[in-house]
Design an enzyme around this catalytic site. Structure first.
Site, mmCIF file in Angstrom:
data_model
loop_
_atom_site.group_PDB
_atom_site.id
_atom_site.type_symbol
_atom_site.label_atom_id
_atom_site.label_comp_id
_atom_site.label_asym_id
_atom_site.label_seq_id
_atom_site.Cartn_x
_atom_site.Cartn_y
_atom_site.Cartn_z
ATOM 1 N N HIS A 180 -83.665 -63.877 16.762
ATOM 2 C CA HIS A 180 -83.258 -65.776 17.061
ATOM 3 C C HIS A 180 -82.376 -65.835 16.594
ATOM 4 O O HIS A 180 -82.920 -65.975 15.379
ATOM 5 C CB HIS A 180 -84.897 -65.954 16.696
ATOM 6 C CG HIS A 180 -85.206 -67.083 17.233
ATOM 7 N ND1 HIS A 180 -84.243 -68.914 17.244
ATOM 8 C CD2 HIS A 180 -86.458 -67.713 18.149
ATOM 9 C CE1 HIS A 180 -84.355 -69.727 17.681
ATOM 10 N NE2 HIS A 180 -85.857 -69.552 18.301
ATOM 11 N N HIS A 181 -81.900 -67.426 17.158
ATOM 12 C CA HIS A 181 -80.735 -67.256 16.108
ATOM 13 C C HIS A 181 -81.239 -68.160 14.916
ATOM 14 O O HIS A 181 -80.298 -69.066 14.184
ATOM 15 C CB HIS A 181 -79.559 -68.079 16.845
ATOM 16 C CG HIS A 181 -77.954 -67.605 16.325
ATOM 17 N ND1 HIS A 181 -77.784 -68.155 15.250
ATOM 18 C CD2 HIS A 181 -76.767 -68.061 17.778
ATOM 19 C CE1 HIS A 181 -76.509 -67.866 15.021
ATOM 20 N NE2 HIS A 181 -75.783 -67.783 16.722
ATOM 21 N N ALA A 182 -82.270 -68.312 15.064
ATOM 22 C CA ALA A 182 -82.713 -69.723 14.320
ATOM 23 C C ALA A 182 -82.742 -69.823 12.594
ATOM 24 O O ALA A 182 -82.000 -70.182 11.773
ATOM 25 C CB ALA A 182 -84.082 -70.751 14.641
#
Length: 217
Positions: free
Chosen positions: A192-194
């Site tokens: 997840h890019h978060a």
């Protein structure tokens, strides 16, 4: 200030260097990303054979060891807060030939390879013939490894319907093959890019390759 609790570290977003990135990739730019590499496992296969190990649990151990080195791969949302687990355990797939289905099992991570392989073997002995999707009680602090040993691939992507707050990395192993004097194996990772960027994924993949080159030394 980050707050320590049992088993977790609660992240103080106001002091976190990736605060803006986290908020962007949790809202209008929410996304995961995947990367696939061809690992050179020539030396690792020799080590596995010399020590009488099985390849699949050995490789799960390698991923577990290196994932646990980095906070970005141990992050999760818990009770509305961003937390970092003290450690994460590998979930992995077990294929059932008789039904052509699989189960999602997990084992406790141990830094010592022999202790981990023993734990893995005990879990397989106890749950390996259980056809349930989750034969063992689920825990929160996990990441995931799956294997597709029937084919090699150069790209792999999981299309998740709901990625909100799913921060655990997912690894997929493909069929290894010979190229010249080397044995290569596809490895895909989805994150997840978060909570992490290409830099973090690249560093981890390079560490996995280095560990394979050194033969679990």
């Amino acid at each position: 200030m980050d707050t320590k609790r049992v088993g977790i570290l609660v992240v103080d977003l106001s002091q976190w260097g990736r605060k803006e990135h986290f908020e962007a990739f949790q809202s209008f730019a929410q996304c995961t990303f995947s990367q696939t590499v061809q690992l050179d496992i020539t030396s690792l296969l020799k080590t596995v054979k010399q020590n009488g190990y099985k390849f699949y649990p050995t490789f799960i151990y390698i991923i577990s060891l290196l994932v646990n080195k980095h906070a970005e791969f141990r992050m999760a949302m818990k009770d509305g807060e961003l937390v970092i687990w003290d450690s994460v355990n590998p979930g992995y797939n077990i294929f059932h030939e008789q039904t052509e289905t699989f189960s999602s099992l997990w084992s406790y991570y141990h830094k010592d390879i022999n202790r981990f392989l023993k734990t893995y073997s005990e879990d397989i002995a106890q749950y390996g013939d259980d056809l349930a999707y989750f034969p063992k009680e689920f825990i929160e602090n996990m990441f995931f490894v799956s294997a597709n040993p029937w084919v090699s691939f150069t790209s792999f992507n999981l299309n998740m319907a709901n990625i909100n707050n799913f921060f655990a990395p997912v690894f997929t192993i493909g069929k290894y093959y010979t190229q010249g004097d080397k044995v290569l194996m596809p490895l895909a990772i989805q994150v997840h890019h978060a909570v992490c960027d290409g830099f973090h994924v690249g560093r981890l993949l390079n560490e996995i390759q280095q560990y394979c080159d050194e033969g679990c030394k």
